[in-house]
Scaffold this motif. Structure first.
Motif: not given
Length: 56
Positions: A17-19, A1-4
């Motif tokens: 898996x990077x997707x 998870x990444x905030x954006x």
């Protein structure tokens, strides 16, 4: 998870898996979350890669 940010809203991008598999965005009103948007449609998510830098 990444905030954006997605469409100008705070969001989390979930990857497996990077997707990108899910984007969760919120609408804030008065410091409270009033709406939660969840996008899992692969066709819509493919545009995230092309149109938006999803990393901070």
């Amino acid at each position: 998870m990444r905030p954006t940010q997605v469409n100008g809203r705070p969001a989390l991008v979930l990857r497996t898996g990077g997707e990108i598999v899910t984007v969760l965005a919120v609408r804030l009103e008065g410091g409270l979350i009033t709406v939660l948007y969840a996008v899992r449609n692969p066709e819509k998510l493919s545009r995230i890669h092309r149109e938006t830098a999803v990393d901070r």
